[in-house]
Scaffold this motif. Structure first.
Motif, PDB file in Angstrom:
ATOM      1  N   GLU A 206       0.997  -1.296   0.038  1.00 25.16           N
ATOM      2  CA  GLU A 206      -0.023   0.119  -0.051  1.00 25.16           C
ATOM      3  C   GLU A 206       0.666   1.370   0.030  1.00 25.16           C
ATOM      4  N   LYS A 207       2.081   1.064  -0.632  1.00 24.58           N
ATOM      5  CA  LYS A 207       2.811   2.328  -0.633  1.00 24.58           C
ATOM      6  C   LYS A 207       3.108   2.429  -2.241  1.00 24.58           C
ATOM      7  N   ILE A 208       3.091   3.796  -2.561  1.00 20.79           N
ATOM      8  CA  ILE A 208       3.304   4.170  -4.091  1.00 20.79           C
ATOM      9  C   ILE A 208       4.735   4.711  -4.471  1.00 20.79           C
ATOM     10  N   TYR A 209       5.187   4.317  -5.335  1.00 20.35           N
ATOM     11  CA  TYR A 209       6.756   4.811  -5.880  1.00 20.35           C
ATOM     12  C   TYR A 209       6.653   5.292  -7.153  1.00 20.35           C
ATOM     13  N   ILE A 210       7.645   6.243  -7.452  1.00 19.48           N
ATOM     14  CA  ILE A 210       7.927   6.832  -8.855  1.00 19.48           C
ATOM     15  C   ILE A 210       8.544   5.875  -9.663  1.00 19.48           C
ATOM     16  N   LYS A 211       7.939   5.347 -10.756  1.00 18.29           N
ATOM     17  CA  LYS A 211       8.586   4.129 -11.709  1.00 18.29           C
ATOM     18  C   LYS A 211       9.367   4.826 -12.856  1.00 18.29           C
ATOM     19  N   SER A 212       8.693   5.866 -13.257  1.00 19.72           N
ATOM     20  CA  SER A 212       9.464   6.461 -14.439  1.00 19.72           C
ATOM     21  C   SER A 212       8.705   7.928 -14.566  1.00 19.72           C
ATOM     22  N   TYR A 213       9.222   8.663 -15.693  1.00 16.41           N
ATOM     23  CA  TYR A 213       8.848   9.913 -15.766  1.00 16.41           C
ATOM     24  C   TYR A 213       9.526  10.644 -16.908  1.00 16.41           C
ATOM     25  N   ARG A 214       8.585  11.596 -17.653  1.00 15.68           N
ATOM     26  CA  ARG A 214       9.432  12.254 -18.739  1.00 15.68           C
ATOM     27  C   ARG A 214      10.624  12.849 -18.505  1.00 15.68           C
ATOM     28  N   GLU A 215      11.538  13.027 -19.467  1.00 15.31           N
ATOM     29  CA  GLU A 215      12.895  13.740 -19.178  1.00 15.31           C
ATOM     30  C   GLU A 215      12.625  15.025 -18.858  1.00 15.31           C
ATOM     31  N   THR A 216      11.676  15.715 -19.085  1.00 19.60           N
ATOM     32  CA  THR A 216      11.339  17.159 -18.819  1.00 19.60           C
ATOM     33  C   THR A 216      11.236  17.280 -17.351  1.00 19.60           C
ATOM     34  N   LEU A 217      10.979  16.186 -16.685  1.00 21.72           N
ATOM     35  CA  LEU A 217      10.748  16.438 -15.047  1.00 21.72           C
ATOM     36  C   LEU A 217      11.951  15.610 -14.342  1.00 21.72           C
ATOM     37  N   LYS A 218      13.246  15.553 -14.949  1.00 23.61           N
ATOM     38  CA  LYS A 218      14.464  14.935 -14.313  1.00 23.61           C
ATOM     39  C   LYS A 218      14.828  15.867 -13.186  1.00 23.61           C
ATOM     40  N   ASN A 219      14.729  17.057 -13.398  1.00 23.69           N
ATOM     41  CA  ASN A 219      15.070  18.087 -12.321  1.00 23.69           C
ATOM     42  C   ASN A 219      14.139  18.228 -11.085  1.00 23.69           C
ATOM     43  N   GLU A 220      13.112  17.642 -11.414  1.00 20.12           N
ATOM     44  CA  GLU A 220      11.855  17.750 -10.461  1.00 20.12           C
ATOM     45  C   GLU A 220      11.658  16.684  -9.302  1.00 20.12           C
ATOM     46  N   LEU A 221      11.683  15.347 -10.141  1.00 20.74           N
ATOM     47  CA  LEU A 221      11.400  14.011  -9.522  1.00 20.74           C
ATOM     48  C   LEU A 221      12.521  13.186  -9.356  1.00 20.74           C
ATOM     49  N   GLU A 222      12.496  12.037  -8.641  1.00 22.93           N
ATOM     50  CA  GLU A 222      13.508  11.149  -8.393  1.00 22.93           C
ATOM     51  C   GLU A 222      12.932   9.800  -8.634  1.00 22.93           C
ATOM     52  N   LEU A 223      13.654   8.945  -9.263  1.00 23.00           N
ATOM     53  CA  LEU A 223      13.320   7.582  -9.321  1.00 23.00           C
ATOM     54  C   LEU A 223      13.467   6.664  -8.298  1.00 23.00           C
ATOM     55  N   GLY A 224      12.316   6.004  -7.912  1.00 22.76           N
ATOM     56  CA  GLY A 224      12.059   5.401  -6.705  1.00 22.76           C
ATOM     57  C   GLY A 224      11.702   5.763  -5.518  1.00 22.76           C
ATOM     58  N   ALA A 225      11.522   7.024  -5.623  1.00 22.07           N
ATOM     59  CA  ALA A 225      11.005   7.609  -4.153  1.00 22.07           C
ATOM     60  C   ALA A 225       9.519   7.429  -4.064  1.00 22.07           C
ATOM     61  N   GLU A 226       9.320   7.272  -2.526  1.00 23.48           N
ATOM     62  CA  GLU A 226       8.090   6.812  -2.208  1.00 23.48           C
ATOM     63  C   GLU A 226       7.251   8.319  -2.081  1.00 23.48           C
ATOM     64  N   ILE A 227       5.881   8.130  -2.581  1.00 24.09           N
ATOM     65  CA  ILE A 227       5.051   9.333  -2.416  1.00 24.09           C
ATOM     66  C   ILE A 227       4.353   9.287  -1.155  1.00 24.09           C
ATOM     67  N   VAL A 228       4.608  10.211  -0.408  1.00 22.69           N
ATOM     68  CA  VAL A 228       4.188  10.225   1.077  1.00 22.69           C
ATOM     69  C   VAL A 228       2.749  11.030   1.218  1.00 22.69           C
ATOM     70  N   LYS A 229       2.455  11.930   0.151  1.00 23.17           N
ATOM     71  CA  LYS A 229       1.371  12.901   0.235  1.00 23.17           C
ATOM     72  C   LYS A 229       0.669  13.132  -1.048  1.00 23.17           C
ATOM     73  N   LEU A 230      -0.589  12.966  -1.390  1.00 17.06           N
ATOM     74  CA  LEU A 230      -0.918  13.345  -2.523  1.00 17.06           C
ATOM     75  C   LEU A 230      -2.008  14.512  -2.339  1.00 17.06           C
ATOM     76  N   GLU A 231      -2.099  15.616  -2.992  1.00 15.70           N
ATOM     77  CA  GLU A 231      -3.041  16.724  -2.783  1.00 15.70           C
ATOM     78  C   GLU A 231      -3.123  17.114  -1.204  1.00 15.70           C
ATOM     79  N   GLY A 232      -1.805  17.008  -0.434  1.00 15.44           N
ATOM     80  CA  GLY A 232      -1.826  17.457   0.886  1.00 15.44           C
ATOM     81  C   GLY A 232      -2.254  16.500   1.851  1.00 15.44           C
ATOM     82  N   LYS A 233      -2.581  15.205   1.282  1.00 15.88           N
ATOM     83  CA  LYS A 233      -2.938  14.428   2.177  1.00 15.88           C
ATOM     84  C   LYS A 233      -2.101  13.025   2.416  1.00 15.88           C
ATOM     85  N   PRO A 234      -1.796  12.752   3.377  1.00 16.70           N
ATOM     86  CA  PRO A 234      -1.192  11.259   3.282  1.00 16.70           C
ATOM     87  C   PRO A 234      -1.566  10.328   2.303  1.00 16.70           C
TER      88      PRO A 234
END
Length: 549
Positions: A206-234
């Protein structure tokens, strides 16, 4: 010829200008092909010229911060470009093959559509409620009153502010059935208003991770990072409140899988806000525009950007490769089209019969035809027959229901709680069918669904069957009833058959098919494109072959 064409165009334009309710500008486009290119702000896609529609309308959605968008049409003979403003309507004529005329208009839209009347909303909701009340296969398993839910949903339906909000409510209502084959369908009605954030996520537990992203987001995201909040909520809270209640699925695991892949898609006007925990243990909040499809292609229709991270391997329906020691690796991604897929299986069978071992991968098989499953099973077992699907379906009798008001023996009819038992058919295998004699294993997963699960259900209880490796399947199958609205459009489906294992009669829905060897990939393995399930399948086959590499 040019003079005649100009005269023809003047006649067309004059006729259109004199026709009531048609306000034409002096624009026309020539084409010798029905399929042309339409570019929006430089991104190209196909556009079909439709002379039978009047008008042939293209709606362009405007976000709050958009004032002007460039729309360009390119044919084999001509091109035309417009600067479109919000709430503009631009009309022009397309001349196809010098004979057919398509009166075309481009409309700039901002507000979500609000065309459904209260009567139409009540009818749509009532239609699904009624069909499910009398036909839904698992009606007796509901832990709540379907009628009471329907009654409570009526004022909510009337209170929806637009068609999109009403559509969301319908999805919520259908999801209460907890069935993967009972849902309102995506008809594409809101396609111009929605898009996806250009990234891919994966749920592990029940954990969500970043699997891939478009190259335009390479300075904003990190591969394998766990998403701990969505829209301000856990994340878990957000999923349970805002995503999972709208997902029609039979198991919690399937809901999480579908929900994780679907929530990046939404209204273009609402960017995706999420907080992820990076490798340094720091939380970072980012806002990602939902513009993945609208910015995906260049003006030549080619992909503009690369994806970074783990990306899926797209193959043909039947893809056959080999290991160095002649173990056949057969991926079957769907069981349709029926005749074509059966023929493809027959064509590769001589190669499979010569293999030292076989790994059949149906982890991404979403179903199709059960007859395709027959063609595989008959090659994989030693017996000269097997049993098809067993099941139950609802039974109704108006006279018995009337008698149920006063006679106890007919009361189940009065309460709409009678089922007809369906015994499994015996499927005989012809003596001419050559069997696969080498060791076989089958890989299964959360995307294994519907007719692919039928295949497993029929195979599961047969002696000496192939081992199943992976994770539990989606847990839903069963002859969906297609629901049509008054215009004849299919808007929903409802499961009408409760399938069971044919020998034991054990239930299948809400559990899925369980593997013999359960193996959940870790996020690290996923990111490294390490297919541990396939590796395990090959290992098991080699052990059965008596070899070790």
């Amino acid at each position: 010829m040019k003079i005649l064409l100009k005269l023809f165009l003047h006649v067309v334009l004059l006729t259109a200008m004199l026709t009531p309710n048609i306000m034409m500008s002096q624009h026309y486009l020539l084409s010798g092909q029905e399929i042309i290119t339409r570019q929006l702000n430089g991104t190209g896609t196909d556009w079909r010229i439709s002379p039978d529609l009047n008008p042939d309308r293209l709606e362009i959605y405007f976000n709050n911060n958009e004032e002007t968008q460039e729309v360009r049409f390119i044919t084999d003979m001509d091109s035309i470009t417009f600067q479109l403003h919000n709430r503009d309507t631009i009309r022009f004529v397309v001349i196809l093959n010098q004979t057919d005329t398509a009166f075309t208009e481009i409309v700039g839209v901002h507000d979500l559509p609000n065309k459904m009347t209260d009567e139409q909303k009540i009818y749509t909701l009532s239609l699904f409620w009624s069909e499910a009340k009398y036909n839904f296969a698992n009606y007796d398993l509901l832990s709540f009153s379907w009628d009471s839910l329907y009654q409570a949903t009526i004022p909510k339906a009337l209170d929806t502010k637009n068609d999109y909000e009403f559509s969301r409510l319908l999805s919520w209502f259908a999801a209460k059935l907890n069935d993967g084959h009972s849902q309102f369908l995506n008809t594409g009605k809101f396609g111009i208003y929605c898009d996806y954030a250009p990234l891919s996520l994966v749920s592990v537990g029940e954990k969500i991770y970043i699997k891939s992203y478009r190259e335009t987001l390479k300075n904003e995201l990190e591969l394998g990072a766990e998403i701990v909040k969505l829209e301000g909520k856990p994340t878990k809270q957000y999923m349970e409140e805002e995503v999972l209640p709208y997902i029609s699925a039979s198991t919690e695991a399937n809901k999480w899988m579908i929900g994780t892949s679907s929530f990046p898609y939404g209204l273009k006007s609402q960017p995706l806000t999420m907080t992820f925990r990076n490798s340094m243990g720091e939380d970072k909040t980012v806002q990602i525009e939902r513009n993945g499809e609208s910015t995906r292609y260049d003006n030549e229709g080619r992909e503009k950007y690369q994806m970074m991270g783990a990306t899926p391997k797209y193959t043909d329906n039947l893809n056959l490769t080999y290991t160095d020691d002649s173990i056949a690796l057969l991926s079957v991604t769907r069981f349709y089209p029926e005749e074509e897929t059966i023929e493809q299986i027959e064509q590769i069978m001589p190669q499979l019969l010569k293999a030292n071992g076989l790994v059949v991968d149906i982890r991404h098989n979403g179903g199709g035809s059960t007859r395709v499953a027959y063609s595989l099973i008959q090659r994989m077992i030693k017996q000269n027959y097997f049993l098809g699907l067993a099941g139950e379906t609802r039974k109704s009798d108006a006279v018995y229901k009337a008698m149920g008001f006063g006679y106890d023996e007919y009361k189940p009819y009065y309460e709409n709680n009678v089922y007809r038992q369906e015994d499994a058919d015996t499927i005989r295998i012809s003596d001419t069918i050559e069997r696969i004699t080498c060791p076989v294993v089958i890989l299964i997963g959360e995307y294994t669904f519907s007719a692919a699960e039928d295949f497993l259900i029929m195979l599961y209880e047969i002696q000496d069957r192939p081992q199943l490796i992976g994770i539990p399947t989606g847990g839903s199958t069963g002859a969906p009833l297609m629901v049509e609205d008054l215009s004849g459009d299919i808007i929903a489906r409802i499961c009408t058959r409760r399938c069971k294992f044919p020998y034991s009669g054990k239930p299948f829905v809400k559990f899925g098919v369980q593997p013999d060897i359960t193996l959940y990939p870790t996020i690290t393995q996923i990111l490294n494109n390490q297919d541990v399930v396939m590796d395990k399948g090959i290992e098991v086959v080699r052990a059965k072959m008596g070899t070790s590499n």
